[in-house]
Write a protein that holds these residues in place. Sequence first.
Motif, PDB file in Angstrom:
ATOM      1  N   MET A   1       0.849  -1.183   0.000  1.00  0.00           N
ATOM      2  CA  MET A   1       0.000   0.000   0.000  1.00  0.00           C
ATOM      3  C   MET A   1       0.887   1.236   0.000  1.00  0.00           C
ATOM      4  O   MET A   1       1.847   1.332   0.742  1.00  0.00           O
ATOM      5  CB  MET A   1      -0.911  -0.012   1.222  1.00  0.00           C
ATOM      6  CG  MET A   1      -1.858   1.166   1.261  1.00  0.00           C
ATOM      7  SD  MET A   1      -3.170   0.992   2.460  1.00  0.00           S
ATOM      8  CE  MET A   1      -2.392   1.721   3.872  1.00  0.00           C
ATOM      9  N   SER A   2       0.564   2.189  -0.834  1.00  0.00           N
ATOM     10  CA  SER A   2       1.321   3.415  -0.952  1.00  0.00           C
ATOM     11  C   SER A   2       0.982   4.372   0.197  1.00  0.00           C
ATOM     12  O   SER A   2      -0.145   4.384   0.692  1.00  0.00           O
ATOM     13  CB  SER A   2       1.007   4.077  -2.285  1.00  0.00           C
ATOM     14  OG  SER A   2       1.792   5.218  -2.452  1.00  0.00           O
ATOM     15  N   ILE A   3       1.950   5.159   0.578  1.00  0.00           N
ATOM     16  CA  ILE A   3       1.763   6.139   1.650  1.00  0.00           C
ATOM     17  C   ILE A   3       1.181   7.410   1.048  1.00  0.00           C
ATOM     18  O   ILE A   3       1.722   7.968   0.090  1.00  0.00           O
ATOM     19  CB  ILE A   3       3.091   6.417   2.357  1.00  0.00           C
ATOM     20  CG1 ILE A   3       3.589   5.118   3.014  1.00  0.00           C
ATOM     21  CG2 ILE A   3       2.952   7.532   3.369  1.00  0.00           C
ATOM     22  CD1 ILE A   3       4.947   5.227   3.631  1.00  0.00           C
ATOM     23  N   ALA A   4       0.083   7.875   1.620  1.00  0.00           N
ATOM     24  CA  ALA A   4      -0.606   9.061   1.113  1.00  0.00           C
ATOM     25  C   ALA A   4       0.215  10.318   1.355  1.00  0.00           C
ATOM     26  O   ALA A   4       0.933  10.446   2.349  1.00  0.00           O
ATOM     27  CB  ALA A   4      -1.963   9.200   1.789  1.00  0.00           C
ATOM     28  N   SER A   5       0.066  11.254   0.455  1.00  0.00           N
ATOM     29  CA  SER A   5       0.735  12.541   0.577  1.00  0.00           C
ATOM     30  C   SER A   5       0.180  13.305   1.785  1.00  0.00           C
ATOM     31  O   SER A   5      -1.025  13.266   2.056  1.00  0.00           O
ATOM     32  CB  SER A   5       0.482  13.363  -0.686  1.00  0.00           C
ATOM     33  OG  SER A   5       0.908  14.689  -0.503  1.00  0.00           O
TER      34      SER A   5
ATOM     35  N   TRP B   1       8.197  13.676  -3.797  1.00  0.00           N
ATOM     36  CA  TRP B   1       7.290  12.784  -3.088  1.00  0.00           C
ATOM     37  C   TRP B   1       6.778  11.640  -3.963  1.00  0.00           C
ATOM     38  O   TRP B   1       6.835  10.472  -3.576  1.00  0.00           O
ATOM     39  CB  TRP B   1       6.112  13.567  -2.510  1.00  0.00           C
ATOM     40  CG  TRP B   1       5.168  12.684  -1.735  1.00  0.00           C
ATOM     41  CD1 TRP B   1       4.048  12.065  -2.198  1.00  0.00           C
ATOM     42  CD2 TRP B   1       5.301  12.302  -0.371  1.00  0.00           C
ATOM     43  NE1 TRP B   1       3.461  11.319  -1.208  1.00  0.00           N
ATOM     44  CE2 TRP B   1       4.211  11.453  -0.075  1.00  0.00           C
ATOM     45  CE3 TRP B   1       6.210  12.590   0.634  1.00  0.00           C
ATOM     46  CZ2 TRP B   1       4.029  10.891   1.191  1.00  0.00           C
ATOM     47  CZ3 TRP B   1       6.034  12.037   1.886  1.00  0.00           C
ATOM     48  CH2 TRP B   1       4.949  11.196   2.153  1.00  0.00           C
ATOM     49  N   SER B   2       6.280  11.933  -5.135  1.00  0.00           N
ATOM     50  CA  SER B   2       5.628  10.916  -5.963  1.00  0.00           C
ATOM     51  C   SER B   2       6.586   9.829  -6.446  1.00  0.00           C
ATOM     52  O   SER B   2       6.141   8.723  -6.753  1.00  0.00           O
ATOM     53  CB  SER B   2       4.929  11.561  -7.162  1.00  0.00           C
ATOM     54  OG  SER B   2       5.875  12.187  -7.996  1.00  0.00           O
ATOM     55  N   ARG B   3       7.866  10.123  -6.492  1.00  0.00           N
ATOM     56  CA  ARG B   3       8.808   9.100  -6.941  1.00  0.00           C
ATOM     57  C   ARG B   3       9.675   8.550  -5.807  1.00  0.00           C
ATOM     58  O   ARG B   3      10.622   7.806  -6.051  1.00  0.00           O
ATOM     59  CB  ARG B   3       9.661   9.613  -8.092  1.00  0.00           C
ATOM     60  CG  ARG B   3      10.415  10.843  -7.847  1.00  0.00           C
ATOM     61  CD  ARG B   3      11.158  11.339  -9.094  1.00  0.00           C
ATOM     62  NE  ARG B   3      12.152  12.312  -8.714  1.00  0.00           N
ATOM     63  CZ  ARG B   3      11.924  13.591  -8.491  1.00  0.00           C
ATOM     64  NH1 ARG B   3      10.696  14.068  -8.622  1.00  0.00           N
ATOM     65  NH2 ARG B   3      12.883  14.404  -8.142  1.00  0.00           N
ATOM     66  N   SER B   4       9.347   8.907  -4.557  1.00  0.00           N
ATOM     67  CA  SER B   4      10.095   8.420  -3.402  1.00  0.00           C
ATOM     68  C   SER B   4       9.610   7.037  -2.978  1.00  0.00           C
ATOM     69  O   SER B   4       8.423   6.724  -3.102  1.00  0.00           O
ATOM     70  CB  SER B   4       9.941   9.373  -2.214  1.00  0.00           C
ATOM     71  OG  SER B   4      10.562  10.596  -2.472  1.00  0.00           O
ATOM     72  N   ALA B   5      10.535   6.250  -2.464  1.00  0.00           N
ATOM     73  CA  ALA B   5      10.194   4.949  -1.895  1.00  0.00           C
ATOM     74  C   ALA B   5       9.428   5.171  -0.589  1.00  0.00           C
ATOM     75  O   ALA B   5       9.545   6.236   0.042  1.00  0.00           O
ATOM     76  CB  ALA B   5      11.466   4.156  -1.629  1.00  0.00           C
ATOM     77  N   ASP B   6       8.650   4.181  -0.179  1.00  0.00           N
ATOM     78  CA  ASP B   6       7.867   4.309   1.055  1.00  0.00           C
ATOM     79  C   ASP B   6       8.747   4.615   2.264  1.00  0.00           C
ATOM     80  O   ASP B   6       8.351   5.384   3.140  1.00  0.00           O
ATOM     81  CB  ASP B   6       7.032   3.056   1.301  1.00  0.00           C
ATOM     82  CG  ASP B   6       5.794   2.997   0.425  1.00  0.00           C
ATOM     83  OD1 ASP B   6       5.514   3.976  -0.300  1.00  0.00           O
ATOM     84  OD2 ASP B   6       5.096   1.971   0.457  1.00  0.00           O
ATOM     85  N   ALA B   7       9.945   4.047   2.321  1.00  0.00           N
ATOM     86  CA  ALA B   7      10.850   4.332   3.450  1.00  0.00           C
ATOM     87  C   ALA B   7      11.214   5.814   3.484  1.00  0.00           C
ATOM     88  O   ALA B   7      11.263   6.424   4.563  1.00  0.00           O
ATOM     89  CB  ALA B   7      12.108   3.473   3.354  1.00  0.00           C
ATOM     90  N   ASP B   8      11.460   6.395   2.320  1.00  0.00           N
ATOM     91  CA  ASP B   8      11.761   7.827   2.248  1.00  0.00           C
ATOM     92  C   ASP B   8      10.546   8.663   2.646  1.00  0.00           C
ATOM     93  O   ASP B   8      10.680   9.683   3.326  1.00  0.00           O
ATOM     94  CB  ASP B   8      12.215   8.218   0.845  1.00  0.00           C
ATOM     95  CG  ASP B   8      13.550   7.585   0.474  1.00  0.00           C
ATOM     96  OD1 ASP B   8      14.382   7.368   1.381  1.00  0.00           O
ATOM     97  OD2 ASP B   8      13.755   7.308  -0.719  1.00  0.00           O
TER      98      ASP B   8
END
Length: 68
Positions: free
Chosen positions: A1-5, A33-40
């Motif tokens: 699941m992607s992390i919401a902005s 933000w849109s191209r960052s990994a979830d950890a970032d």
Amino acid sequence: MSIASPCINICRMSAATGLCEGCFRSLDEIARWSRSADADKRHILELIAQRRASLGAAAPTLASTEGA
């Protein structure tokens, strides 16, 4: 699941802090933000929490972001 902005549609950069007044991210953090990994993204969210605490800003609630 992607992390919401963390964007809450209050997009004004503060001259004093260099951060967005709505989400407390820098221009660089917003841009990548849109191209960052979830950890970032999690790291950025931690930075946001620290910034809010140091600036004495309350975290936005659903009620404060409705209609934005």
